[in-house]
Design a protein around this motif. Sequence first.
Motif, short mmCIF file in Angstrom:
data_model
loop_
_atom_site.label_atom_id
_atom_site.label_comp_id
_atom_site.label_asym_id
_atom_site.label_seq_id
_atom_site.Cartn_x
_atom_site.Cartn_y
_atom_site.Cartn_z
N ASP A 82 8.87 1.28 4.44
CA ASP A 82 10.13 1.08 5.16
C ASP A 82 10.76 -0.24 4.69
O ASP A 82 10.21 -1.31 4.94
N TYR A 83 11.90 -0.14 4.02
CA TYR A 83 12.56 -1.34 3.49
C TYR A 83 13.46 -2.01 4.53
O TYR A 83 13.92 -3.13 4.30
N ALA A 84 13.73 -1.34 5.63
CA ALA A 84 14.52 -1.90 6.73
C ALA A 84 15.85 -2.51 6.25
O ALA A 84 16.26 -3.58 6.71
N GLY A 85 16.49 -1.83 5.30
CA GLY A 85 17.80 -2.29 4.84
C GLY A 85 17.78 -3.49 3.91
O GLY A 85 18.81 -4.09 3.65
N THR A 86 16.61 -3.85 3.39
CA THR A 86 16.47 -4.99 2.48
C THR A 86 16.00 -4.50 1.11
O THR A 86 15.64 -3.34 0.95
N PRO A 87 15.96 -5.37 0.11
CA PRO A 87 15.44 -4.96 -1.20
C PRO A 87 13.91 -4.84 -1.24
O PRO A 87 13.37 -4.41 -2.25
N TYR A 88 13.22 -5.26 -0.16
CA TYR A 88 11.77 -5.34 -0.19
C TYR A 88 11.14 -4.51 0.93
O TYR A 88 11.69 -4.43 2.04
N PRO A 89 9.97 -3.93 0.68
CA PRO A 89 9.28 -3.22 1.76
C PRO A 89 8.97 -4.17 2.91
O PRO A 89 8.46 -5.27 2.70
N GLN A 90 9.28 -3.75 4.13
CA GLN A 90 9.07 -4.58 5.32
C GLN A 90 7.97 -4.02 6.23
O GLN A 90 7.32 -4.79 6.94
N HIS A 91 7.77 -2.71 6.20
CA HIS A 91 6.79 -2.10 7.09
C HIS A 91 6.06 -0.96 6.37
O HIS A 91 6.64 -0.26 5.54
N TYR A 92 4.78 -0.81 6.69
CA TYR A 92 3.95 0.26 6.11
C TYR A 92 2.84 0.51 7.12
O TYR A 92 1.99 -0.36 7.33
N THR A 93 2.87 1.67 7.74
CA THR A 93 1.91 1.95 8.82
C THR A 93 0.59 2.45 8.25
O THR A 93 0.56 3.37 7.44
N VAL A 94 -0.51 1.83 8.72
CA VAL A 94 -1.85 2.25 8.29
C VAL A 94 -2.72 2.42 9.54
O VAL A 94 -2.44 1.85 10.61
N THR A 95 -3.77 3.19 9.40
CA THR A 95 -4.68 3.42 10.51
C THR A 95 -5.59 2.20 10.70
O THR A 95 -5.89 1.48 9.77
N ALA A 96 -6.02 2.02 11.94
CA ALA A 96 -6.87 0.88 12.28
C ALA A 96 -8.24 1.39 12.73
O ALA A 96 -8.69 1.13 13.84
N GLY A 97 -8.91 2.11 11.83
CA GLY A 97 -10.13 2.79 12.24
C GLY A 97 -11.42 2.08 12.01
O GLY A 97 -12.48 2.56 12.39
N SER A 98 -11.41 0.90 11.36
CA SER A 98 -12.65 0.23 11.03
C SER A 98 -12.76 -1.09 11.77
O SER A 98 -11.76 -1.78 11.98
#
Length: 436
Positions: A416-432
């Motif tokens: 998710d770049y959130a309207g910017t030139p750079y990735p701002q968000h990336y959802t990952v699992t919290a399983g460990s």
Amino acid sequence: MEFLAAYDAIPQTDAAQRVALLRQHMKADGPAMLRELRAARPVFATPVGVFVTRMPDVVEVLSTPDVFTVGVYGPVLEEALHGPFMLARDGADVHWHDRAHAQLMLPAEDFLPVRRLTGRLADDALDRAIATARAAGRTTFDYIQEFSAPVAARVAREYLGFTDVAEQTLHTLSQRVQRAVFANPDRDPEVHAAGVAAGKELHDLVAGVIRRRAAAAASADTAPDLPDDVLGRMLRTVLPPGTGRPMDEERINHQLVGYLIGYQQNATQCAATALKELVTRPEELARAERLAAEDDTAPFDGYVWEALRFHPFVPSTPRLCVREHVLAAGTPRETRLTPGTVVHAHMASAMFDETVVEDPYAFRPDRTPVHNMVLGHGAHDCVGKYPARAIIPEMVRRVLLRLGVRPLPGSERALDYAGTPYPQHYTVTAGSGPSS
């Protein structure tokens, strides 16, 4: 030839429409457009400059700084840094003097200690992100905001020496400068002003850090007790006479802030895009996971740099042609360039040049480094390449050692770049759970 057919159908007099189409295709599927250009028009003149897409021609542009200078972005960078910096200059006046100094401050010998530092900070960030998610009843966390950005900033604090500057401040301000200088092609005045203001704030914060460091060293009863981080090295270093400008506090400031601008957002994004490219290739991911547990990290690192070949942080870099030059002389694509021409050296395209790179679209982690331009090429390649080769792979390795921390199935490419030139968000699992 989908792009070129549509482009050529637009009258040459309608530069705005041609540029709009160019940007539309670059955003929608840049690799496909660049592949078409390599095949049919490898030196491609546009209203916004000449696109250079073949490996030999990109190397020629980036290896000839007396012809192809950094004049496109150099003045903007120095305005943001409020002083001279090597990345904004060509030739010996600042560039080579400061680059030589930088290689002493950021040496190859730092690889192992920086890698250990990165591993420790990465494990701690993963533990915190997982614990925070669980405490809030969540099964996921934001990989960029809770892992890659803070880890990069914490490494900057402990290794570069940005002591007592908040990590969020380092990340936010450096990103604003990075965007104003390198991701603002139309020179949007608001983006520019925000970058210059952020650069001034960084300059003043670092000036305070330097003053406090120098004062503490001066008040010591014995020899100055400066930390062995990059700033500490700079303050201890005395250059011999006749080697350029003295390394005073202002020059140190420009250097240190410049390092941050070239590092923070780069490391943050690369740790995300490398993971993204690996998880979209299940067989390669499985191999990388096995190698991540090995003591010898070199084979694993090959997977990270190959992943970044498919999604480099800097896909293209502009240069200003300052005197007449024949590019690709003696080839069918020979092109005469005149002074004032802006040339875009597309490193992302060069790394897939079928005439040079064997089977370029195959994922091959054992490729020769010569064909990988992720850290740049030529006179302005990454001055921090030695620590970078430790930091970026180690951030990814620590994630792969946590088998429960992965992007959500079906959303592996959902940066998710959130309207910017750079990735701002990336959802990952919290399983460990916490690291052992």
